[in-house]
Design a protein around this motif. Sequence first.
Motif, short mmCIF file in Angstrom:
data_model
loop_
_atom_site.label_atom_id
_atom_site.label_comp_id
_atom_site.label_asym_id
_atom_site.label_seq_id
_atom_site.Cartn_x
_atom_site.Cartn_y
_atom_site.Cartn_z
N LEU A 3 -1.89 15.12 -11.29
CA LEU A 3 -1.38 13.83 -10.82
C LEU A 3 -2.52 12.89 -10.54
O LEU A 3 -3.50 13.27 -9.89
N VAL A 4 -2.39 11.64 -10.99
CA VAL A 4 -3.41 10.63 -10.75
C VAL A 4 -2.73 9.37 -10.23
O VAL A 4 -1.90 8.78 -10.91
N GLU A 5 -3.10 8.98 -9.00
CA GLU A 5 -2.55 7.77 -8.40
C GLU A 5 -3.41 6.56 -8.73
O GLU A 5 -4.62 6.68 -8.95
N SER A 6 -2.78 5.41 -8.68
CA SER A 6 -3.49 4.13 -8.81
C SER A 6 -2.67 3.05 -8.12
O SER A 6 -1.49 3.26 -7.82
N LYS A 18 2.03 -2.16 -5.59
CA LYS A 18 2.79 -1.18 -6.36
C LYS A 18 1.88 -0.02 -6.71
O LYS A 18 0.84 -0.19 -7.34
N LEU A 19 2.26 1.18 -6.26
CA LEU A 19 1.52 2.38 -6.55
C LEU A 19 2.10 3.07 -7.78
O LEU A 19 3.31 3.01 -8.02
N SER A 20 1.22 3.70 -8.53
CA SER A 20 1.66 4.49 -9.69
C SER A 20 1.09 5.89 -9.58
O SER A 20 0.01 6.10 -9.03
N CYS A 21 1.83 6.86 -10.12
CA CYS A 21 1.39 8.25 -10.15
C CYS A 21 1.69 8.79 -11.54
O CYS A 21 2.85 8.97 -11.90
N VAL A 91 -3.76 6.72 3.57
CA VAL A 91 -4.01 7.25 2.24
C VAL A 91 -2.67 7.75 1.71
O VAL A 91 -2.00 8.57 2.35
N TYR A 92 -2.28 7.22 0.57
CA TYR A 92 -1.02 7.59 -0.05
C TYR A 92 -1.29 8.58 -1.18
O TYR A 92 -2.11 8.32 -2.07
N SER A 93 -0.56 9.68 -1.15
CA SER A 93 -0.72 10.72 -2.16
C SER A 93 0.62 11.02 -2.81
O SER A 93 1.65 11.01 -2.15
N CYS A 94 0.57 11.26 -4.10
CA CYS A 94 1.80 11.66 -4.77
C CYS A 94 1.85 13.18 -4.88
O CYS A 94 0.81 13.85 -4.87
N GLY A 107 -5.00 10.94 -3.97
CA GLY A 107 -4.74 9.93 -2.95
C GLY A 107 -5.34 8.59 -3.29
O GLY A 107 -6.35 8.50 -3.98
N THR A 108 -4.70 7.55 -2.77
CA THR A 108 -5.21 6.19 -2.93
C THR A 108 -5.04 5.45 -1.61
O THR A 108 -4.02 5.58 -0.94
#
Length: 114
Positions: A3-6, A18-21, A91-94, A107-108
């Motif tokens: 998983l890669v967040e941005s 807007k976050l993406s995973c 820090v937001y993590s998917c 995390g982002t």
Amino acid sequence: VQLVESGGGLVQAGGSLKLSCAASGSMLTINVMGWYRQAPGKERELVASITSRGTTKYADSVKARFTISRSNDKNTMYMLMNSLKPEDTAVYSCAYVDEQGGSWGQGTQVTVSS
């Protein structure tokens, strides 16, 4: 599953992000993805989740402000965050889970200034 967040960053209170995973690897058809966040000195909390069929759940603190969605074709999950507040800073993590196990993103950082 990797998983890669941005999409994190610095925004003023009242603004949006807007976050993406993006997920890659062997994903089972039935799975659940979600967004967690952890602020300094606080425990990690579940912000929102979405099943592979599209069923969503939200923490009370973000209901009506955040919207989680996913594109199964693109193996990508999103979270649109509106009306951001300083207390949303974290820090937001998917995360991904299926019957074979789960994965976390790196995390982002989301910072909301007052």
